[in-house]
Design a protein around this motif. Structure first.
Motif, PDB file in Angstrom:
ATOM      1  N   SER A  19      14.736 -10.103  -1.462  1.00  0.00           N
ATOM      2  CA  SER A  19      13.704  -9.407  -2.233  1.00  0.00           C
ATOM      3  C   SER A  19      12.815  -8.569  -1.328  1.00  0.00           C
ATOM      4  O   SER A  19      12.446  -7.437  -1.663  1.00  0.00           O
ATOM      5  N   GLY A  20      12.491  -9.105  -0.157  1.00  0.00           N
ATOM      6  CA  GLY A  20      11.687  -8.345   0.792  1.00  0.00           C
ATOM      7  C   GLY A  20      12.413  -7.110   1.289  1.00  0.00           C
ATOM      8  O   GLY A  20      11.817  -6.036   1.452  1.00  0.00           O
ATOM      9  N   ARG A  21      13.721  -7.259   1.537  1.00  0.00           N
ATOM     10  CA  ARG A  21      14.508  -6.099   1.961  1.00  0.00           C
ATOM     11  C   ARG A  21      14.484  -4.997   0.900  1.00  0.00           C
ATOM     12  O   ARG A  21      14.288  -3.814   1.203  1.00  0.00           O
ATOM     13  N   LYS A  22      14.699  -5.376  -0.350  1.00  0.00           N
ATOM     14  CA  LYS A  22      14.699  -4.395  -1.434  1.00  0.00           C
ATOM     15  C   LYS A  22      13.339  -3.707  -1.550  1.00  0.00           C
ATOM     16  O   LYS A  22      13.252  -2.498  -1.789  1.00  0.00           O
ATOM     17  N   THR A  23      12.278  -4.499  -1.379  1.00  0.00           N
ATOM     18  CA  THR A  23      10.935  -3.921  -1.477  1.00  0.00           C
ATOM     19  C   THR A  23      10.703  -2.882  -0.391  1.00  0.00           C
ATOM     20  O   THR A  23      10.156  -1.795  -0.645  1.00  0.00           O
ATOM     21  N   VAL A  24      11.146  -3.192   0.828  1.00  0.00           N
ATOM     22  CA  VAL A  24      10.961  -2.250   1.935  1.00  0.00           C
ATOM     23  C   VAL A  24      11.756  -0.968   1.694  1.00  0.00           C
ATOM     24  O   VAL A  24      11.244   0.154   1.854  1.00  0.00           O
ATOM     25  N   VAL A  25      13.023  -1.111   1.298  1.00  0.00           N
ATOM     26  CA  VAL A  25      13.867   0.071   1.054  1.00  0.00           C
ATOM     27  C   VAL A  25      13.305   0.909  -0.088  1.00  0.00           C
ATOM     28  O   VAL A  25      13.245   2.145  -0.017  1.00  0.00           O
ATOM     29  N   LEU A  26      12.879   0.244  -1.165  1.00  0.00           N
ATOM     30  CA  LEU A  26      12.321   0.968  -2.303  1.00  0.00           C
ATOM     31  C   LEU A  26      11.039   1.695  -1.913  1.00  0.00           C
ATOM     32  O   LEU A  26      10.805   2.844  -2.322  1.00  0.00           O
ATOM     33  N   THR A  27      10.216   1.039  -1.109  1.00  0.00           N
ATOM     34  CA  THR A  27       8.966   1.669  -0.677  1.00  0.00           C
ATOM     35  C   THR A  27       9.231   2.926   0.137  1.00  0.00           C
ATOM     36  O   THR A  27       8.600   3.972  -0.071  1.00  0.00           O
ATOM     37  N   VAL A  28      10.191   2.834   1.063  1.00  0.00           N
ATOM     38  CA  VAL A  28      10.518   4.005   1.887  1.00  0.00           C
ATOM     39  C   VAL A  28      11.097   5.129   1.025  1.00  0.00           C
ATOM     40  O   VAL A  28      10.744   6.306   1.175  1.00  0.00           O
ATOM     41  N   THR A  29      11.984   4.782   0.095  1.00  0.00           N
ATOM     42  CA  THR A  29      12.608   5.803  -0.757  1.00  0.00           C
ATOM     43  C   THR A  29      11.576   6.493  -1.640  1.00  0.00           C
ATOM     44  O   THR A  29      11.535   7.729  -1.734  1.00  0.00           O
ATOM     45  N   VAL A  30      10.742   5.698  -2.304  1.00  0.00           N
ATOM     46  CA  VAL A  30       9.708   6.281  -3.168  1.00  0.00           C
ATOM     47  C   VAL A  30       8.732   7.117  -2.346  1.00  0.00           C
ATOM     48  O   VAL A  30       8.314   8.207  -2.757  1.00  0.00           O
ATOM     49  N   GLY A  31       8.384   6.616  -1.155  1.00  0.00           N
ATOM     50  CA  GLY A  31       7.491   7.382  -0.293  1.00  0.00           C
ATOM     51  C   GLY A  31       8.083   8.720   0.105  1.00  0.00           C
ATOM     52  O   GLY A  31       7.389   9.741   0.131  1.00  0.00           O
ATOM     53  N   ALA A  32       9.398   8.727   0.398  1.00  0.00           N
ATOM     54  CA  ALA A  32      10.054   9.985   0.764  1.00  0.00           C
ATOM     55  C   ALA A  32      10.065  10.960  -0.402  1.00  0.00           C
ATOM     56  O   ALA A  32       9.806  12.157  -0.238  1.00  0.00           O
ATOM     57  N   LEU A  33      10.359  10.457  -1.606  1.00  0.00           N
ATOM     58  CA  LEU A  33      10.396  11.332  -2.782  1.00  0.00           C
ATOM     59  C   LEU A  33       9.010  11.876  -3.112  1.00  0.00           C
ATOM     60  O   LEU A  33       8.848  13.067  -3.418  1.00  0.00           O
TER      61      LEU A  33
END
Length: 440
Positions: free
Chosen positions: A136-150
């Motif tokens: 869950s922590g991994r998904k949160t980090v990846v999602l945060t980076v992706t949303v931040g990039a967009l």
């Protein structure tokens, strides 16, 4: 119209911003994920050490240690038989054999410790912790980076689009002003903005325009002088030929008179061009088309005439129309040579009288077609006003002149003029009665 410059710049800025966020965020995420992995592994090892120590303490040989609520324990003897289980591993009936396990669709990671009694290994202790918080922590980090990039890309694109629009307003104004200019106007392109690269570009274009106008003025002056110098000898030549024709009629003299008259028209066109006047003075007459054909036959030899030449009337300036068609014929003869075939067909199409001039030459290169009717432009290597004058004659008659390459080869010029407004049916019947049946 393509994608505007400001949009392309904004897209580039957004792409660079998104890549930057992805690269920096990716590195940061990798470090964060590695830290989470190390933290989870440390926690698992510590839990295993606590549990194994409790099991290996002789004072607690048959006791159960205080296990973390999310942990699972399985104790096996030396033969691999399950001695006891607790926590999540109670759901497993078979002995644990590897370090990764899925129970009720939940992943677990396991670590193995020795079960020791009196300094002898009598079995093994497996300790398991759920990996769900780590995943869950991994998904949160990846999602945060992706949303931040967009979000970064969207914000950068919006800001870049606004700033690009703001900075390119002077250039757009200059472009609109340039598009509104006509070839006859000699007006520089105004620019109100910073003295940056755009200012340098507009200044360079204005400098080019000034040099072009200067060159055109010189060319017009030169053309006017040449045409003026040719005018007087042509007038004298035509006068002498006409007097000789009156005294001693001859077909050759008649051809000389026709050519001299045609050259006078050309010289007059050159003078008009040099003076900046493009409008022609037409004298319209209601004449049979066969008179035009007779005039053309005297001017240009080797042209095959087809269609309704002997049965129709024209409302036209016959001299100007003959000049336009002669220009088309001579242009075709220059291309096909003396052995080529040139045809001029006269037809009626709708409310127009149409002259089709066709040849069996190689056609016109596609890159020359858009410029073929410009003054002093020719795809055949010669420079003059022939085709430009021909189009102007057609337009002054209320018609048009177009060109295309025929699928079977060669070029086809289409010169059209409006039909006479008067009813010519009776006159056309008289023409047909006067024309021999064998005539083309």
């Amino acid at each position: 119209m393509g994608v505007p410059l400001r949009t392309r710049l904004a897209l580039w800025y957004a792409l660079i911003s998104m890549l930057t966020v992805l690269i920096v965020g990716g590195i940061s995420s990798a470090l964060a994920l590695q830290a989470m992995e190390n933290q989870f592994e440390t926690r698992l090892q510590e839990q295993a050490d606590v549990i194994s120590e409790a099991f290996n303490d002789p004072s607690k040989a048959f006791g159960q240690p205080n296990v973390h609520s999310e942990a699972g324990i399985q104790v096996q003897d030396a033969t691999g038989k399950v001695v006891s289980s607790s926590g999540a591993l109670t759901l497993l009936s078979s002995p644990v054999q590897n370090e990764h396990l899925v129970l009720q669709q939940k992943p677990f990671r396991l670590v193995k410790r020795n079960w020791v009694r009196f300094d002898q290994v009598i079995g093994s202790i497996w300790v398991a912790l759920p990996e769900e918080p780590l995943i869950s922590g991994r998904k949160t980090v990846v999602l945060t980076v992706t949303v931040g990039a967009l979000i970064s890309a969207l914000l950068t694109f919006s800001v870049g689009l606004f700033l690009g629009r703001l900075n390119l307003i002077p250039l757009e104004r200059a472009a609109r002003h340039a598009n509104s200019l006509t070839p006859d106007q000699q007006v520089l392109i105004p620019y109100q903005g910073h003295k940056d690269e755009v200012f340098q570009l507009v200044s360079a274009i204005n400098g080019l325009l000034e040099r072009t106008w200067s060159q055109q003025a010189f060319e017009k002056q030169f053309v006017g002088q040449v045409a003026h110098e040719l005018g007087a000898p042509l007038t004298s030549l035509r006068g002498y030929a006409e007097r000789l024709q009156e005294q001693r009629p001859s077909p050759d003299l008649q051809k000389i008179i026709g050519v001299a008259r045609d050259l006078q028209f050309t010289a007059h066109d050159l003078i008009q061009y040099a003076r900046g006047r493009t409008e022609m003075e037409l004298v319209l007459h209601f004449v049979p088309a066969r008179e035009l054909r007779v005039k053309l036959e005297r001017l240009v030899e080797g042209v095959h005439y087809t269609g309704i030449w002997n049965s129709t009337y024209l409302m036209a300036d016959i001299d100007r129309l003959a000049q336009a068609l002669r220009n088309l014929f001579t242009n075709a003869k220059r291309v096909v040579g003396t052995t080529g075939h040139i045809e001029c067909e006269l037809v009626m199409q709708g409310n127009e009288t149409v002259f089709y001039t066709r040849d069996n030459g190689p056609g016109i290169a596609p890159e020359h077609l858009p410029h073929l009717f410009e003054p002093f432009y020719s795809g055949s290597g010669s420079y003059g006003l022939g085709l430009s004058v021909a189009r102007k004659v057609a337009e002054q008659h209320g018609g048009q002149l177009t060109v295309r390459n025929r699928p079977e080869g060669g070029a086809e010029f289409k010169l059209s003029i409006p039909l006479p407004e008067e009813d010519t049916s009776d006159l056309e019947e008289e023409l047909e009665e006067e024309t021999p049946a064998s005539g083309p």
